[in-house]
Design an enzyme around this catalytic site. Sequence first.
Site, PDB file in Angstrom:
ATOM      1  N   ASP A  69      28.425 -24.196  31.652  1.00 22.75           N
ATOM      2  CA  ASP A  69      29.217 -23.473  32.634  1.00 22.75           C
ATOM      3  C   ASP A  69      29.546 -24.425  33.783  1.00 22.75           C
ATOM      4  OD1 ASP A  69      30.105 -20.848  32.986  1.00 22.75           O
ATOM      5  OD2 ASP A  69      28.568 -20.406  34.466  1.00 22.75           O
ATOM      6  N   TYR A  71      29.811 -25.625  37.665  1.00 23.97           N
ATOM      7  CA  TYR A  71      29.071 -25.262  38.881  1.00 23.97           C
ATOM      8  C   TYR A  71      29.829 -24.155  39.612  1.00 23.97           C
ATOM      9  CZ  TYR A  71      26.524 -29.693  38.241  1.00 23.97           C
ATOM     10  OH  TYR A  71      25.757 -30.722  37.752  1.00 23.97           O
ATOM     11  N   PHE A  82      28.219 -31.375  34.324  1.00 22.32           N
ATOM     12  CA  PHE A  82      27.167 -32.038  35.104  1.00 22.32           C
ATOM     13  C   PHE A  82      27.682 -32.848  36.292  1.00 22.32           C
ATOM     14  CE2 PHE A  82      25.045 -31.485  30.931  1.00 22.32           C
ATOM     15  CZ  PHE A  82      23.971 -30.710  31.341  1.00 22.32           C
ATOM     16  N   HIS A 192      16.786 -29.309  28.507  1.00 20.54           N
ATOM     17  CA  HIS A 192      17.798 -29.389  29.560  1.00 20.54           C
ATOM     18  C   HIS A 192      17.251 -30.188  30.750  1.00 20.54           C
ATOM     19  CE1 HIS A 192      20.717 -28.018  32.573  1.00 20.54           C
ATOM     20  NE2 HIS A 192      21.484 -27.700  31.537  1.00 20.54           N
TER      21      HIS A 192
END
Length: 225
Positions: A69, A71, A82, A192
């Site tokens: 997703d 931010y 990221f 993660h």
Amino acid sequence: MDKSTIQLHSTWLQHLKSEFQKNYMIDLKEKLLNLKKNNITFYPMGNKIFNAFNLTPFNEVKVVILGQDPYHGPNQAHGLCFSVPSSVKPPPSLVNIFKELKSDIGKEIDFQNGNLENWARQGVFLLNSSLTVEQSKPLSHQNYGWLEFTDKVISLINNELKNIVFILWGSYAQSKIKLIDSEKHLILTAPHPSPLSAHRGFFGSKPFSKTNAFLQSKQIDMVMW
């Protein structure tokens, strides 16, 4: 969505233009336009939604890093998983990615600069499964149709390209393994990089050196991380 309303690199558009004519993508565009009409903030800005595609042309993809997703805070998302713009403080998951990068290849890193455009320009395709999100509402656009679109993108890379490194961090990214032929590509998995899970095996997983060793073995230019 038709060709005139999307800014998408021609190398991707030739493979995906039929996707934009499908009902689910026409509905998705309508949903985003309605949000705009009702002054509901979502990220990233319109011209950055396909940023990953525009910075990494289809025929230049070497590595795929998959996020879930964008931010959902102001000024953070710019269409690369990221990554954040240079002016924005790197979020905790990205700080952990940088820690692992430093430990893995011994590179000195500017921990204040979380902009990964340099990776994208070298063939690292930084793809989120959802390409938009509502402000302060993580996963809010998960059912908009993006997952169908990005699964199509992963399948396209799997089918049309070879010797790609897929870096899948966390259980969500790893759920996409079913779309990838491990005989044809290298799949690297780890927990993660989030502070909640990074200590369970993300640290020490050495994805960056493993990626470059594989690329080198296939006579493909390594990534200057």
